[in-house]
Scaffold this motif. Structure first.
Motif: not given
Lengths: 391, 229
Positions: A4-8, A19-23, A381-385
């Motif tokens: 439904l929701l995807k953040a890249e 404050v945010l570093y999200l892959d 870790m982001a890859a793990a996620a």
């Protein structure tokens, strides 16, 4: 289950403070996706960005396959949020609950029907005509939840809604919340500090530290198998013991850097960190060393510290390597635990979770902020996620 | 002499038609200026208070500086603008009530705008966040900010009124203090004192004090309400 929701590639900073570093992060249709992490981990910022009420510096958010931003009003109106400090708009409880529907210019009948249902669901019907700003904090938070569910959101964001409540009110609110989550059937992104809550209502869990998602996956899996030292520390693994796998039986045998050997069920090899929860450790009288026990992890130990932490006691143990454990009062009394007392420590092989730690300073590096695919050679870790989110 | 003047002033207030026509003219000129300043400043203050854009800081600093603009400077600027050789000289507005309204508008806008920006900036972020999260568009979010800041906006309007009704330099310069035409309370007080006629000056002064006292009382009450809200 569809996404439904995807953040890249979401990056966000306040001034020079990142404050945010999200892959990559995905929320699937119909699930309750919990986000946990220490204070300052970036959870609330992430929620505001996903909820489209704040724009990220970089990155893309896709909602139902469409790229969206805070300007995407249609997408925003399919979502709703409840935050830590509920803000009550001027007016009574009913006005507040009807607020989102009025913004959408719904008909009077529809507003009355949906607001009535939301009030009833939250047990607020009696308070409908009360001035919303005169309510207690717990009541305000219930109104905030009723106000959010009244708009029938497809995606509901809950950012630590029970954080500002006293323990009793928090308990009551969490019960209401569980009931609502069950009845609503919406997709929920739930930021919480409560492991109990995450285990009770979460389908999947993301652990955040220092603006990064360290790990995401099914709740029980994340709780039992943290992907790195940072996540393990946050998830309550008090004992993090670096060592090296020196052999295997049914699983890996780890020789600890501090000395001593730990038996595990893991298949990992090389340098590792043994993660062990304090509550998975049992203490026995030293005289029971000769007893038959199914576990190979048995160590004579000396109690080096003992302190009361609420209803339980926290003990520090020296068994050649240092361990911390949590024991209930009856066990402390039965064993006559005092500093200097000698006991036997036991824990199951399944309780000892291994994390791969390839370099000698791996633990140190895992605890620092770094972009995915860092020089540590660890699996990012982001890859793990990302992998987890494709499960 | 003071007692005699006070007694005459009281008589003038109860019987003098001229006193009340000056008061009415003052209220109309200043009221119009503040009304126009409100119409301009509140939407502008909302935009500046809620937006993030390059140069916002310096712009707010300029507006805040304008809050302390000396009335004679405002009067001079408007005088130059409306004088026969000025850019708007052809309109023939100099020494009219309209010119006085323009001069007071120049004084009132920075004050009302500055307080409005400050009030909007102080609206709890939670209120705006909550509104957006429930699906408010930009206009609806702005209305939430307006509603949350309403008491301070009222303070801005009252402060604007207090500033312009009490000023003398600007209206004197562009209005000319023409008796029966552009004479307002402050310019009338100056003229009467210059002539040694203290009674009318005192009567008008008392009215100005009553207005200032009422405005301050209302503002204090609003602030108390805002603190309690």
């Amino acid at each position: 289950m569809s996404v439904l929701l995807k953040a890249e590639g979401v990056r966000h900073a306040y001034g020079t403070r990142r404050v945010l570093y999200l892959d990559h992060l995905e929320v699937r249709q119909g699930e309750t996706f919990c986000i946990m992490g220490p204070n300052g981990a970036g959870k609330s910022t992430l929620v505001r960005i996903l909820n489209l009420v704040e724009a990220a510096d970089q990155g893309t958010i896709r909602f139902d396959g469409q790229r969206v931003s805070p300007r995407s009003l249609a997408a925003r109106r399919r979502m709703a949020g409840v935050f830590q400090q509920p803000h009550m708009f001027k007016g009574n409880v009913l006005d507040n609950v009807a607020y989102g529907m009025r913004l959408r210019r719904r008909s009077r009948d529809e507003i009355a029907a949906h607001a009535g249902e939301a009030l009833e669901l939250m047990g607020l019907t009696e308070l409908a005509r009360r001035d919303a700003r005169s309510l207690s904090q717990g009541e305000k938070q219930k109104v905030a939840l009723a106000r959010a569910i009244a708009v029938r959101p497809e995606l509901l964001f809950l950012d630590e809604p029970a954080a500002g409540l006293d323990p009793q009110a928090r308990g009551r609110f969490q019960l209401d919340l569980r009931r609502v989550v069950k009845e609503l059937g919406a997709t929920i992104v739930y930021v919480t500090h409560s492991f109990t809550e995450a285990l009770a209502i979460g389908d999947r869990l993301a652990v955040m530290t220092a603006g990064e998602v360290r790990q995401a996956g099914p709740v029980h899996e994340v709780f039992q198998e943290p992907a790195d030292v940072e996540a393990a520390r946050f998830l309550g693994f008090e004992n993090l013991l670096p060592g090296r796998v020196v052999g295997d039986a049914a699983g890996a045998i780890v020789e600890l850097e501090q000395g001593g050997r730990v038996y595990t069920r893991s298949r990992l090899r090389g340098r590792v960190t043994v993660c062990l929860r304090g509550e998975d450790i049992t203490l026995h009288p030293e005289s029971a060393v000769e007893d038959i026990s199914p576990t190979a992890n048995r160590f004579p130990a000396e109690v080096v510290s003992l302190e009361q932490a609420g209803a339980v006691f926290r003990a520090g143990l020296d068994c050649g390597f240092m361990l911390k454990t949590t024991q209930a009062r009856p066990a402390v009394r039965a064993l006559g635990l005092v500093p200097g007392a000698r006991v036997e420590v036991r824990f199951d092989e399944e309780a000892a979770h291994l994390i791969s730690c390839p370099s000698p300073d791996g633990e140190l590096r895992a605890g620092t902020l770094r972009p995915s695919g860092s020089a540590t050679g660890e699996r990012p870790m982001a890859a793990a996620a990302e992998d987890d989110s494709h499960d | 002499m003071i007692r005699e003047s006070l007694s005459q002033a009281a008589d003038l207030l109860f019987t003098g038609g001229e006193v009340w026509s000056i008061i009415l003219r003052s209220l109309i000129v200043s009221g119009t200026a503040v009304l126009l300043a409100t119409v301009v400043s509140i939407p502008l203050g909302l935009i500046i208070g809620l937006s993030r854009f390059t140069g916002r800081g310096p712009l707010v600093a300029v507006i805040n500086t304008g809050m302390a603009l000396p009335p004679v400077v405002a009067g001079l600027l408007v005088f130059l603008l409306l004088s026969r050789s000025g850019p708007l000289g052809s309109l023939g507005l100099l020494y009219t009530k309209q010119a006085m309204v323009v001069a007071q508008l120049v004084l009132a806008i920075p004050l009302v705008l500055g307080i409005t920006i400050s009030a909007i900036k102080n609206v709890p972020q939670q209120a705006l966040l909550q509104a957006r999260s429930l699906g408010a568009n930009r206009l609806q979010t702005a209305m939430v900010a307006l509603r949350e800041a309403r008491l301070m906006l009222l303070v801005a309007i009252i402060a604007g009124m207090g500033r312009v009704i009490a000023e003398v330099g600007a209206v004197m310069m562009v209005g000319g203090n023409i008796r029966g035409e552009t004479q307002v309370m402050t310019t009338a007080i100056m003229e009467e004192v210059r002539k040694g006629e203290f009674a009318l000056g005192l009567a008008l002064g008392m009215i100005l004090l009553v207005i200032a006292f009422t405005a301050n009382g209302v503002m204090a009450r609003i602030e108390r309400q805002a603190m309690g809200a």
